[in-house]
Design an enzyme around this catalytic site. Structure first.
Site, short mmCIF file in Angstrom:
data_model
loop_
_atom_site.label_atom_id
_atom_site.label_comp_id
_atom_site.label_asym_id
_atom_site.label_seq_id
_atom_site.Cartn_x
_atom_site.Cartn_y
_atom_site.Cartn_z
N LYS A 15 -5.80 -6.59 5.77
CA LYS A 15 -7.25 -6.73 5.93
C LYS A 15 -7.95 -7.10 4.62
CE LYS A 15 -8.74 -2.85 7.63
NZ LYS A 15 -7.52 -2.02 7.51
N ARG A 90 -14.62 3.83 10.93
CA ARG A 90 -13.28 4.39 11.02
C ARG A 90 -13.16 5.46 12.10
NH1 ARG A 90 -10.87 4.86 4.86
NH2 ARG A 90 -11.02 2.65 4.34
N ARG A 132 5.49 -2.17 -2.32
CA ARG A 132 4.23 -2.63 -2.93
C ARG A 132 4.15 -2.25 -4.41
NH1 ARG A 132 -1.03 -1.13 0.38
NH2 ARG A 132 -0.27 0.98 -0.03
N ARG A 165 2.43 3.09 -6.63
CA ARG A 165 1.72 4.33 -6.36
C ARG A 165 2.68 5.41 -5.88
NH1 ARG A 165 -3.33 2.66 -2.61
NH2 ARG A 165 -2.48 4.48 -1.54
N ARG A 176 0.28 8.45 7.08
CA ARG A 176 -0.96 7.67 7.08
C ARG A 176 -1.12 6.92 8.39
NH1 ARG A 176 -0.49 4.09 1.95
NH2 ARG A 176 -2.53 3.30 2.61
#
Length: 219
Positions: A15, A90, A132, A165, A176
């Protein structure tokens, strides 16, 4: 006609990349709640002070407060022709509040509202998160598997070591996703029933997804 665009999809679905590009393409502001909250806190506005208090306490910022900040932003001059709203709503409560905000702002004009859903395979999302990397200086996002830096583990722009991270691991990623589907996925049905949901096939390259999104937005 004014265009009001929101985007739904799980973490790492692409996104952020696509909406930033779309905002520049359309000449609309790219609005995300995180940046808005940080800006209000930096300005030490009344909303910012209240938001900071809740954040410092480890609490979620109240729905009404986020709504007030969003409402103020969407009334600004640069939103008169449209906006790209990323990361909001959300929850169903936020979606209903956004409808009221838009109805009030658009009372004297017509607007085309679209909720674009990034539809993507969960296994691909896990791969994107686990592999990532990001630049600690400019924030550029890389992926060892899908979008590696030119020099391994070094940012193309800043020439500094990339970081991973601590929460970019499979266990936290799945957690998540579970949170997303519990809290945010119901918005898919909410907008589908209103005839405002548009499915975007988010599988493939950045350019392939971009072309599909343009076709949805411009039709």
């Amino acid at each position: 006609m004014k265009q009001e665009l929101i985007f739904l999809g799980p973490p790492a679905c692409g996104k952020g990349t696509q909406t930033s590009k779309l905002a520049k393409y359309l000449g609309f502001p790219h609005i995300d709640t995180g940046s808005l909250l940080r800006a209000e806190i930096a300005k030490e506005s009344e909303e910012g002070k209240i938001a900071k208090f809740h954040i410092d306490q480890g609490h979620l910022v109240p729905v009404e407060l986020v709504g007030a900040i969003i409402s103020k932003r969407l009334r600004q001059e640069d939103c008169k022709n449209g906006y790209v709203l990323d990361g909001y709503p959300r929850s169903l409560e936020q979606a209903e509040l956004l409808e009221k905000i838009n109805a009030d702002i658009d009372a004297k004009e017509k607007a085309d509202f679209k909720a674009i859903y990034f539809d993507i395979d969960m296994d691909v999302l896990l791969d994107r998160i686990i592999h990532r990397q990001s630049c600690p200086v400019c924030g550029e996002i890389y992926n060892i598997k899908y979008k590696p830096s030119k020099v391994k583990n070094i940012c193309d722009k800043c020439n500094v070591p990339l970081v991973t991270r601590a929460d970019d691991n499979e266990e936290i990623a799945k957690e998540r996703f579970n949170t997303y589907f519990k809290e945010t996925a119901p918005l898919i049905d909410f907008y589908k029933k209103k005839g405002k949901l548009y499915d975007l096939d988010a599988m493939g390259t950045i350019d392939e997804v971009w072309e599909r999104m343009k076709n949805i937005v411009l039709k």
